[in-house]
Design a protein around this motif. Sequence first.
Motif, PDB file in Angstrom:
ATOM      1  N   SER A  84      -1.319   3.407   9.512  1.00  0.00           N
ATOM      2  CA  SER A  84      -0.923   3.965   8.222  1.00  0.00           C
ATOM      3  C   SER A  84       0.579   4.186   8.074  1.00  0.00           C
ATOM      4  O   SER A  84       1.136   3.936   6.994  1.00  0.00           O
ATOM      5  CB  SER A  84      -1.667   5.276   7.964  1.00  0.00           C
ATOM      6  OG  SER A  84      -3.052   5.065   7.862  1.00  0.00           O
ATOM      7  N   ALA A  85       1.257   4.669   9.101  1.00  0.00           N
ATOM      8  CA  ALA A  85       2.688   4.941   8.969  1.00  0.00           C
ATOM      9  C   ALA A  85       3.469   3.647   8.753  1.00  0.00           C
ATOM     10  O   ALA A  85       4.376   3.586   7.906  1.00  0.00           O
ATOM     11  CB  ALA A  85       3.211   5.678  10.198  1.00  0.00           C
ATOM     12  N   ASN A  86       3.143   2.595   9.520  1.00  0.00           N
ATOM     13  CA  ASN A  86       3.763   1.294   9.287  1.00  0.00           C
ATOM     14  C   ASN A  86       3.511   0.816   7.861  1.00  0.00           C
ATOM     15  O   ASN A  86       4.404   0.309   7.178  1.00  0.00           O
ATOM     16  CB  ASN A  86       3.193   0.256  10.259  1.00  0.00           C
ATOM     17  CG  ASN A  86       4.069   0.042  11.484  1.00  0.00           C
ATOM     18  OD1 ASN A  86       5.015   0.784  11.722  1.00  0.00           O
ATOM     19  ND2 ASN A  86       3.746  -0.976  12.260  1.00  0.00           N
ATOM     20  N   VAL A  87       2.270   0.971   7.409  1.00  0.00           N
ATOM     21  CA  VAL A  87       1.890   0.501   6.078  1.00  0.00           C
ATOM     22  C   VAL A  87       2.663   1.252   4.998  1.00  0.00           C
ATOM     23  O   VAL A  87       3.107   0.666   4.005  1.00  0.00           O
ATOM     24  CB  VAL A  87       0.367   0.640   5.895  1.00  0.00           C
ATOM     25  CG1 VAL A  87      -0.027   0.492   4.432  1.00  0.00           C
ATOM     26  CG2 VAL A  87      -0.358  -0.383   6.757  1.00  0.00           C
ATOM     27  N   ALA A  88       2.849   2.552   5.177  1.00  0.00           N
ATOM     28  CA  ALA A  88       3.607   3.327   4.201  1.00  0.00           C
ATOM     29  C   ALA A  88       5.056   2.868   4.149  1.00  0.00           C
ATOM     30  O   ALA A  88       5.652   2.749   3.065  1.00  0.00           O
ATOM     31  CB  ALA A  88       3.529   4.812   4.532  1.00  0.00           C
ATOM     32  N   LEU A  89       5.651   2.576   5.297  1.00  0.00           N
ATOM     33  CA  LEU A  89       7.038   2.086   5.313  1.00  0.00           C
ATOM     34  C   LEU A  89       7.137   0.704   4.675  1.00  0.00           C
ATOM     35  O   LEU A  89       8.100   0.420   3.950  1.00  0.00           O
ATOM     36  CB  LEU A  89       7.570   2.064   6.747  1.00  0.00           C
ATOM     37  CG  LEU A  89       7.939   3.440   7.310  1.00  0.00           C
ATOM     38  CD1 LEU A  89       8.045   3.396   8.838  1.00  0.00           C
ATOM     39  CD2 LEU A  89       9.256   3.944   6.711  1.00  0.00           C
ATOM     40  N   LEU A  90       6.163  -0.140   4.928  1.00  0.00           N
ATOM     41  CA  LEU A  90       6.158  -1.459   4.292  1.00  0.00           C
ATOM     42  C   LEU A  90       5.997  -1.350   2.776  1.00  0.00           C
ATOM     43  O   LEU A  90       6.646  -2.072   2.008  1.00  0.00           O
ATOM     44  CB  LEU A  90       5.035  -2.315   4.862  1.00  0.00           C
ATOM     45  CG  LEU A  90       5.271  -2.870   6.268  1.00  0.00           C
ATOM     46  CD1 LEU A  90       3.979  -3.442   6.833  1.00  0.00           C
ATOM     47  CD2 LEU A  90       6.344  -3.933   6.249  1.00  0.00           C
ATOM     48  N   THR A  91       5.152  -0.426   2.339  1.00  0.00           N
ATOM     49  CA  THR A  91       4.976  -0.212   0.907  1.00  0.00           C
ATOM     50  C   THR A  91       6.256   0.319   0.277  1.00  0.00           C
ATOM     51  O   THR A  91       6.632  -0.077  -0.835  1.00  0.00           O
ATOM     52  CB  THR A  91       3.805   0.748   0.654  1.00  0.00           C
ATOM     53  OG1 THR A  91       2.627   0.243   1.296  1.00  0.00           O
ATOM     54  CG2 THR A  91       3.534   0.913  -0.827  1.00  0.00           C
ATOM     55  N   ALA A  92       6.942   1.196   0.995  1.00  0.00           N
ATOM     56  CA  ALA A  92       8.230   1.695   0.503  1.00  0.00           C
ATOM     57  C   ALA A  92       9.229   0.560   0.323  1.00  0.00           C
ATOM     58  O   ALA A  92       9.975   0.518  -0.667  1.00  0.00           O
ATOM     59  CB  ALA A  92       8.789   2.739   1.468  1.00  0.00           C
ATOM     60  N   MET A 145       8.516  -2.504  -0.374  1.00  0.00           N
ATOM     61  CA  MET A 145       8.120  -3.235  -1.574  1.00  0.00           C
ATOM     62  C   MET A 145       8.537  -2.489  -2.839  1.00  0.00           C
ATOM     63  O   MET A 145       8.981  -3.099  -3.817  1.00  0.00           O
ATOM     64  CB  MET A 145       6.615  -3.485  -1.560  1.00  0.00           C
ATOM     65  CG  MET A 145       6.182  -4.518  -0.521  1.00  0.00           C
ATOM     66  SD  MET A 145       4.425  -4.990  -0.644  1.00  0.00           S
ATOM     67  CE  MET A 145       3.655  -3.639   0.228  1.00  0.00           C
ATOM     68  N   TRP A 146       8.403  -1.173  -2.837  1.00  0.00           N
ATOM     69  CA  TRP A 146       8.832  -0.390  -3.992  1.00  0.00           C
ATOM     70  C   TRP A 146      10.330  -0.569  -4.256  1.00  0.00           C
ATOM     71  O   TRP A 146      10.749  -0.733  -5.401  1.00  0.00           O
ATOM     72  CB  TRP A 146       8.530   1.088  -3.762  1.00  0.00           C
ATOM     73  CG  TRP A 146       7.106   1.476  -3.991  1.00  0.00           C
ATOM     74  CD1 TRP A 146       6.041   0.653  -4.218  1.00  0.00           C
ATOM     75  CD2 TRP A 146       6.589   2.811  -4.009  1.00  0.00           C
ATOM     76  NE1 TRP A 146       4.894   1.391  -4.379  1.00  0.00           N
ATOM     77  CE2 TRP A 146       5.187   2.705  -4.261  1.00  0.00           C
ATOM     78  CE3 TRP A 146       7.147   4.072  -3.830  1.00  0.00           C
ATOM     79  CZ2 TRP A 146       4.370   3.845  -4.341  1.00  0.00           C
ATOM     80  CZ3 TRP A 146       6.332   5.197  -3.911  1.00  0.00           C
ATOM     81  CH2 TRP A 146       4.959   5.079  -4.164  1.00  0.00           C
TER      82      TRP A 146
END
Length: 398
Positions: free
Chosen positions: A166-174, A176-177
């Motif tokens: 999840s933490a990696n995914v949140a950083l990747l989503t950031a 993209m934002w």
Amino acid sequence: MPGTIPDLNTAEQHQDHMTIAGIGAVTGYGWGREALWEGLLSGKHAARPYPGYGPERDRHGWVARVPEGGDPDAGPALYGRAVLESVREAVADARARGWQPGRTVGLLHAIVLGNVYEWRDFYVVDHGQRRSRDYLRLLPSTPNAMIMREFGFHGPAMNATAACSSANVALLTAQMWLAQGVADDVIVVASDLSATPDMVQPFVAVGAAVDDDEPLSACRPFQQGSRGFGFGEASTAFVVTREVARPYAAVLGGAMTNDGYHVISVEPSHEQIFECVRRALSNADVRPEEVAYLNSHGSGTQQCDDAETALLAKIFDDRPQVIATKPLTGHCQAASAGVEVAATALGYDRGLVVSSPIVAAAHPRLVDGTTPYNGGITVKTALGMGGNNSALVLGPVA
């Protein structure tokens, strides 16, 4: 020349890069990123024996819990105080490093189980009866609302859930934002305070976790005799933006895949893990031979060791040095990659690579304790149950 690690003193080579401008941490080592850093440098694990563990709840279990602390005005729940304090520290750190919030500041919260202690008390102590304001503390939207209100941020705010990825995914989503202009800056927080006996025992029962021995004895990623991971707790926070005067690190790219195979077991060919890292490197415009470090998921389970050992050989020809810190911090579930990204970013800033001490026969590329950082790119892998694979590509910046 092939095999030469390039000088990445500038991140301008990567058009969609983002920088880590601030770091905050609450872990089993204590409150603050310096407590985390000093704990890692000590080479001593953060776990302590707590009563009430085991199938019969009749013995002490080794877990790296977050100790009491935080701002009492932030509420009675340790979980809420830890999340808020990690964000406060990251924001203050970023401001000290030259960050000025843009017009739109978003929030991404990496979370899986959330406020476990209060949910337990809600049912066991309060028998499902609470006044409304006390019940609202249980909801995963509440910490996000508190953060946005405290800082006056008005960008998008949401939770990201992908098991221990999840933490990696949140950083990747950031990332993209930022690339799509959804936000000018993003606060990324990854939290998990769930090392209760009720939560630990199922992981022990399926053979993934170990709580009956000290972590450095039981959890030995890339070493002989490893029995699995020890539980840890943490809330880590980052301020990420396009540029800042004194950044910790650049996030050059990344990727996610899913095995599509099983709720617990890793797909035996490891092909989707390989594909995840291939895509991450391509997204970051980095060649495998340019990677100096693999900051592993390193859970200490046989499945994970097999997968990441195969990854190291297949994609990287066994060149990078391997970092594994879970024997020290514990496996912090949704926050685990957050703790490990924080360790890498702090290490870039301070010229050191931190890993757990080697205690048994080990993979020849495994880092033994703390060593000097000699430059180069880091790939941070995180492998979550349900086949959730992720990889971040991190590089130093001037």
